[in-house]
Design a protein around this motif. Structure first.
Motif, PDB file in Angstrom:
ATOM      1  N   UNK A 426       0.835  -1.218   0.000  1.00  0.00           N
ATOM      2  CA  UNK A 426       0.000   0.000   0.000  1.00  0.00           C
ATOM      3  C   UNK A 426       0.862   1.258   0.000  1.00  0.00           C
ATOM      4  N   UNK A 427       1.887   1.257  -0.830  1.00  0.00           N
ATOM      5  CA  UNK A 427       2.723   2.439  -0.978  1.00  0.00           C
ATOM      6  C   UNK A 427       3.809   2.589   0.072  1.00  0.00           C
ATOM      7  N   UNK A 428       3.803   1.733   1.086  1.00  0.00           N
ATOM      8  CA  UNK A 428       4.837   1.828   2.127  1.00  0.00           C
ATOM      9  C   UNK A 428       5.854   0.708   1.976  1.00  0.00           C
ATOM     10  N   UNK A 429       7.105   1.045   2.303  1.00  0.00           N
ATOM     11  CA  UNK A 429       8.139   0.011   2.315  1.00  0.00           C
ATOM     12  C   UNK A 429       8.153  -0.649   3.688  1.00  0.00           C
ATOM     13  N   UNK A 430       8.039  -1.959   3.685  1.00  0.00           N
ATOM     14  CA  UNK A 430       8.124  -2.715   4.945  1.00  0.00           C
ATOM     15  C   UNK A 430       9.336  -3.642   4.850  1.00  0.00           C
ATOM     16  N   UNK A 431      10.271  -3.468   5.726  1.00  0.00           N
ATOM     17  CA  UNK A 431      11.517  -4.241   5.689  1.00  0.00           C
ATOM     18  C   UNK A 431      11.685  -4.908   7.046  1.00  0.00           C
ATOM     19  N   UNK A 432      11.509  -6.213   7.099  1.00  0.00           N
ATOM     20  CA  UNK A 432      11.499  -6.910   8.382  1.00  0.00           C
ATOM     21  C   UNK A 432      12.444  -8.106   8.374  1.00  0.00           C
ATOM     22  N   UNK A 433      12.783  -8.540   9.563  1.00  0.00           N
ATOM     23  CA  UNK A 433      13.695  -9.670   9.699  1.00  0.00           C
ATOM     24  C   UNK A 433      13.121 -10.646  10.731  1.00  0.00           C
ATOM     25  N   UNK A 434      13.358 -11.931  10.497  1.00  0.00           N
ATOM     26  CA  UNK A 434      12.926 -12.946  11.471  1.00  0.00           C
ATOM     27  C   UNK A 434      13.925 -14.090  11.475  1.00  0.00           C
ATOM     28  N   UNK A 435      14.061 -14.732  12.615  1.00  0.00           N
ATOM     29  CA  UNK A 435      14.779 -16.001  12.666  1.00  0.00           C
ATOM     30  C   UNK A 435      13.754 -17.121  12.508  1.00  0.00           C
ATOM     31  N   UNK A 436      14.241 -18.295  12.224  1.00  0.00           N
ATOM     32  CA  UNK A 436      13.288 -19.389  12.070  1.00  0.00           C
ATOM     33  C   UNK A 436      13.967 -20.731  12.235  1.00  0.00           C
ATOM     34  N   UNK A 437      13.140 -21.780  12.318  1.00  0.00           N
ATOM     35  CA  UNK A 437      13.679 -23.135  12.455  1.00  0.00           C
ATOM     36  C   UNK A 437      14.325 -23.610  11.168  1.00  0.00           C
ATOM     37  N   UNK A 438      14.007 -22.951  10.083  1.00  0.00           N
ATOM     38  CA  UNK A 438      14.591 -23.296   8.793  1.00  0.00           C
ATOM     39  C   UNK A 438      14.324 -22.126   7.880  1.00  0.00           C
ATOM     40  N   UNK A 439      14.815 -22.170   6.653  1.00  0.00           N
ATOM     41  CA  UNK A 439      14.685 -21.006   5.768  1.00  0.00           C
ATOM     42  C   UNK A 439      13.234 -20.627   5.475  1.00  0.00           C
ATOM     43  N   UNK A 440      12.363 -21.601   5.358  1.00  0.00           N
ATOM     44  CA  UNK A 440      10.984 -21.299   4.989  1.00  0.00           C
ATOM     45  C   UNK A 440      10.255 -20.702   6.178  1.00  0.00           C
TER      46      UNK A 440
ATOM     47  N   UNK B 499      18.052 -37.860   6.514  1.00  0.00           N
ATOM     48  CA  UNK B 499      18.356 -36.813   7.486  1.00  0.00           C
ATOM     49  C   UNK B 499      17.057 -36.173   7.948  1.00  0.00           C
ATOM     50  N   UNK B 500      17.014 -35.768   9.209  1.00  0.00           N
ATOM     51  CA  UNK B 500      15.804 -35.144   9.750  1.00  0.00           C
ATOM     52  C   UNK B 500      16.202 -33.887  10.517  1.00  0.00           C
ATOM     53  N   UNK B 501      15.511 -32.824  10.263  1.00  0.00           N
ATOM     54  CA  UNK B 501      15.733 -31.588  11.012  1.00  0.00           C
ATOM     55  C   UNK B 501      14.558 -30.653  10.760  1.00  0.00           C
ATOM     56  N   UNK B 502      14.435 -29.636  11.614  1.00  0.00           N
ATOM     57  CA  UNK B 502      13.439 -28.611  11.323  1.00  0.00           C
ATOM     58  C   UNK B 502      13.872 -27.775  10.128  1.00  0.00           C
ATOM     59  N   UNK B 503      15.173 -27.782   9.846  1.00  0.00           N
ATOM     60  CA  UNK B 503      15.720 -27.012   8.740  1.00  0.00           C
ATOM     61  C   UNK B 503      16.034 -27.942   7.582  1.00  0.00           C
ATOM     62  N   UNK B 504      15.421 -27.697   6.430  1.00  0.00           N
ATOM     63  CA  UNK B 504      15.606 -28.586   5.285  1.00  0.00           C
ATOM     64  C   UNK B 504      17.067 -28.631   4.857  1.00  0.00           C
ATOM     65  N   UNK B 505      17.806 -27.541   5.105  1.00  0.00           N
ATOM     66  CA  UNK B 505      19.213 -27.506   4.721  1.00  0.00           C
ATOM     67  C   UNK B 505      20.011 -28.463   5.593  1.00  0.00           C
ATOM     68  N   UNK B 506      19.743 -28.437   6.893  1.00  0.00           N
ATOM     69  CA  UNK B 506      20.467 -29.324   7.799  1.00  0.00           C
ATOM     70  C   UNK B 506      20.083 -30.792   7.560  1.00  0.00           C
TER      71      UNK B 506
END
Lengths: 525, 525
Positions: A426-440, B499-506
């Motif tokens: 909606x016209x705004x730039x949103x730039x966020x970061x998160x950690x996670x259990x895996x890339x997805x 291999x099993x992990x929460x991270x598909x890369x690992x």
């Protein structure tokens, strides 16, 4: 017309197949699809053997199947134990399944060598187990293990076992060719002998070890069996069970005098077959009879015009009668009829030009590995994009994922993963970061952070299933992957989306974005 | 004992299968293997249709098969042309094949609608073509296209076509169920009628469109046919031809009164099946009857316990009779008895303490999502680790993967991906970087770069399959994933790792490392 019952055991005997492993949600989804397809009986599992199957029946008890009778599988009571004291039988009671399928021994050899009880005790085990379930108001189907081998070695004793089952109140007696070794002429002969011995209607349960499962099934039906047990796509231990797809198609389309599924449902067999492969994350058998992608594929310089002129010369049945298609015209899975059905539902079927473009785009995408059978939300978005009625709710500026395993003592803890997402919303730039259990998971987290202030409703939506499938697996780690995500809204509605790429991260991103866009479109509608 | 001839058409009808593409050298290799296996006839191709098939017969003319008769396939002469002036027939002459197989029309409908000649001209085409080859000293096998459909629609005319072939000197008349639509009872009945009409011995050629190819083949043999046509592994157009492996195994081991291949050669059917898959670079069908890797694989715990006690209970034939072997799958459904069977095969069953630790570890790992049924190499490494006999060939210091999608116009091109791997190998630090189509492909590339100077043999090993499965899918993108990799060595041996992990890369890293460690251990042994 003789009504032939279809008894599906994909979720129990099919799950014994090598590489087959259904989750609880998979099992529920398949059971509901079989219910919708009009199968008479759906065997959901062996609740005494594992908690997943027990939970399956709890779920069905809360929300029963509409048409099919759910069957819980178990064995006859243990030796010297009363049914009411047998934990296996009590788990069947607890399942609340309306039909209990009990397997017991037919063969004197197995009674002595495997079960290690007296012949009389085996008869008592059969009779008391069945009578117990009948007494508490359940219907009982009795599966005769090693029926044909048992009958061949000792017909008098085998007959006593089925007589015991009949007297105890079994509604069906099912002849199992447990090791798949019988020949059609033997099946035909012994089915007639069994029919002469008991008045209870018979069923047939075959395995494909001699590549005769379908012939054996048909031979038993011709000899008087009225129930056919099998699995979708012939899944099952060793060489698999009789494929209910081929059995139903042969009975409905090739044999005469039998009534199975109605023609509208026979015409959905190809769709059902594909659905079970997708849900189970299983490799499709391309040359599978009736429903395989190659089943009506014409090769070798044959003119399309010639096929059209005398189609039945080259095709034993019209491919559309089982929901399949001649390969030269339209792609095999989605098929014209599915596309028409879906676009009609969306109110777009009038637009012939749009229809043609949808069809072309689907064929293109299927060639790249997309499949829309389990991704109806991505299909709906595709149609909207082609119709020009789709406006994206966000645009990607950039995403960046890093995953690092620092090795040494921490090597087996797995990597640290972080994703950044930069969107235009909606016209705004949103730039966020998160950690996670895996890339997805990290990407999903960052994406939701970037969108939550604009679309607070997204908090109500959750991802309930995430599947990854390698398409051209011969390319190994460079292969394309298909990601299918299933999402659920607060009201319980679920939808599937799909992404395809050589990179699992990009394929997942695509399916994630479709899932969120579908939710946002849905909320606006 | 009636001698049943085996006529293999893998190299001609089998090559019509989707995805099947044999080179000239492939064809020669398969023909020589079939010769060695004692097949009576080997159809090598259609020399009139392509130069590769013509060259195949030139090669065989220089160095003939020892036992099998080579057959060249072609059609009846064109209408209104003398055999000596027909280019197709002359290419058959030039093939120098000792046996010429001619296909012709049986059905009046096809004569009128497809061939578009008079009924008499069709009879003349059959008779003159066969008589021509007989006159120049060749043996002729006559394939009746659409035999069963033709006979059903006009038995009098169909009988005339085979009478014409018989009078012209055909050595065999082969009834083809061209579109694969016939049922066993029809095959049996019409085979008897054909046998009553001509004195020439009959053959049967079936397709699997109704999943009845083997049953139809056996029905024809029981009704008097003495030649069986088919392909190895059932390769062929649409749903494939009758699988000669299943046909031969059934005739030799299950039916009585027929003589096909001798027992030593029946015991090499599994090897033959695998050979054709390998030569053709084709995906094996795991649950293929008799010879598939799953054909004697036992998963259910109850069954495994019984199999060890009375093997033939759950096996319709001894697996070794077709050159296959019993496999016990380690899986969640199995339990203790499967693990004992597997470790017994590894020669470790004596060590009760080790056995207990293996069992405990497998149960732990299965609870976390591991499955060893398709990962026997990871299982073997697990046992070695627990036995203290495993020394790793490399240690991980660090890996780092980045994947970035720069968005905007490039959003749909997918991300740029790079992986670095830092290992300790034989005391040296190896730190390498690779790009890839996705994170796993990049990791694989960097890992191989880091190891190649130390273990040049790794170049011989390739990854042939890569599968990803989400385990607890209700956790969606935070779910654990199971990665299964199948690897193949230069000698064709394959092995699976997990291999099993929460991270598909690992998870992928773990399966990749196990695959490489297994290969290195194997090379040392």
């Amino acid at each position: 017309m003789t009504k032939i019952e279809l008894y599906d055991t994909t979720l129990r005997d099919g799950a014994q197949g090598e590489g087959v492993n259904f989750s609880l949600e998979d099992k529920i989804a398949i059971a509901r699809r079989l219910d919708d397809m009009g199968f008479d009986f759906v065997e959901g599992g062996f609740p005494g053997s594992n908690p997943k199957d027990a939970e399956f029946f709890q779920r069905l008890a809360k929300e029963p199947l509409k048409h099919s009778k759910a069957c819980a599988f178990g064995m006859t009571r243990r030796k010297g134990v009363k049914p009411a004291d047998d934990p296996g039988l009590q788990s069947l009671v607890a399942s609340e399944a309306p039909v209990i399928t009990i397997v017991g021994k037919t063969s004197d050899f197995h009674v002595a060598e495997v079960l290690r009880v007296s012949e009389q005790e085996n008869l008592d085990m059969i009779a008391e187990t069945i009578a117990y379930f009948v007494s508490i108001g359940r219907e009982v189907i009795y599966d005769c293990e090693h029926f044909f081998d048992g009958w061949k070695s000792n017909p008098a004793y085998a007959a006593k076992t089925i007589q015991a089952a009949a007297d105890a109140g079994a509604m069906r007696i099912v002849m199992c060719d447990t090791n798949g070794g019988s020949l059609p002429e033997e099946i035909a002969q012994l089915t007639k002998e069994a029919a002469a011995a008991v008045a209870v209607p018979l069923g047939i349960h075959t395995h494909n070890d001699s590549e005769l499962a379908i012939a054996n099934t048909l031979a038993a039906v011709d000899a008087g069996a009225i129930q056919v047990q099998g699995t979708i796509n012939g899944l099952g231990e060793r060489c698999g069970n009789a494929d209910l797809i081929s059995a139903a198609a042969n009975l409905a389309l090739k044999k005469t005098g039998y009534q199975v599924l109605d023609p509208e449902r026979i015409a959905r067999l190809a769709e059902l077959s594909g659905y079970v492969y997708e849900i189970g994350n299983l490799l499709r058998r391309n040359n599978q009879p009736f429903v395989g992608p190659s089943a009506f594929a014409h090769k070798g310089g044959m003119h399309v015009a010639a096929v059209n002129r005398v189609a039945h010369s080259y095709e034993h049945i019209p491919p559309e009668s089982v929901g399949n298609e001649r390969r030269v015209l339209v792609s095999e899975l989605s098929g014209r009829s599915n596309i028409i059905a879906t676009t009609t539902k969306m109110g777009l079927a009038e637009d012939k030009d749009l229809m043609a473009r949808v069809l072309e785009e689907v064929v293109n995408r299927e060639n790249r590995g997309y499949q829309y059978e389990a991704a109806e939300a991505s299909f709906a978005l595709l149609v909207r994009r082609l119709a020009g009625t789709f406006t994206p709710h966000f645009d990607l500026e950039k995403y960046h994922v890093t995953s690092e395993n620092r090795g040494g003592a921490h090597a087996h803890e797995g990597p640290l993963t972080e994703a950044t997402v930069k969107l235009l919303v909606a016209g705004e730039v949103e730039h966020r970061v998160a950690e996670g259990d895996g890339p997805i998971n990290a990407l999903d987290g960052a994406l939701r952070k970037a969108l939550k202030d604009h679309y607070p409703n997204l908090a109500k939506m959750s991802l309930v299933d995430y599947k990854v499938r390698v398409i051209n697996s011969e390319a190994a780690t460079a292969a394309s992957v298909r990601v299918v995500i299933e999402s659920r809204d607060a009201d319980g509605q679920t939808w599937g989306t799909v992404g395809v790429d050589e990179n699992v991260i990009q394929a997942s991103w695509e399916a994630l974005c479709d899932s969120i866009e579908y939710k946002l479109c849905k909320d606006e509608a």
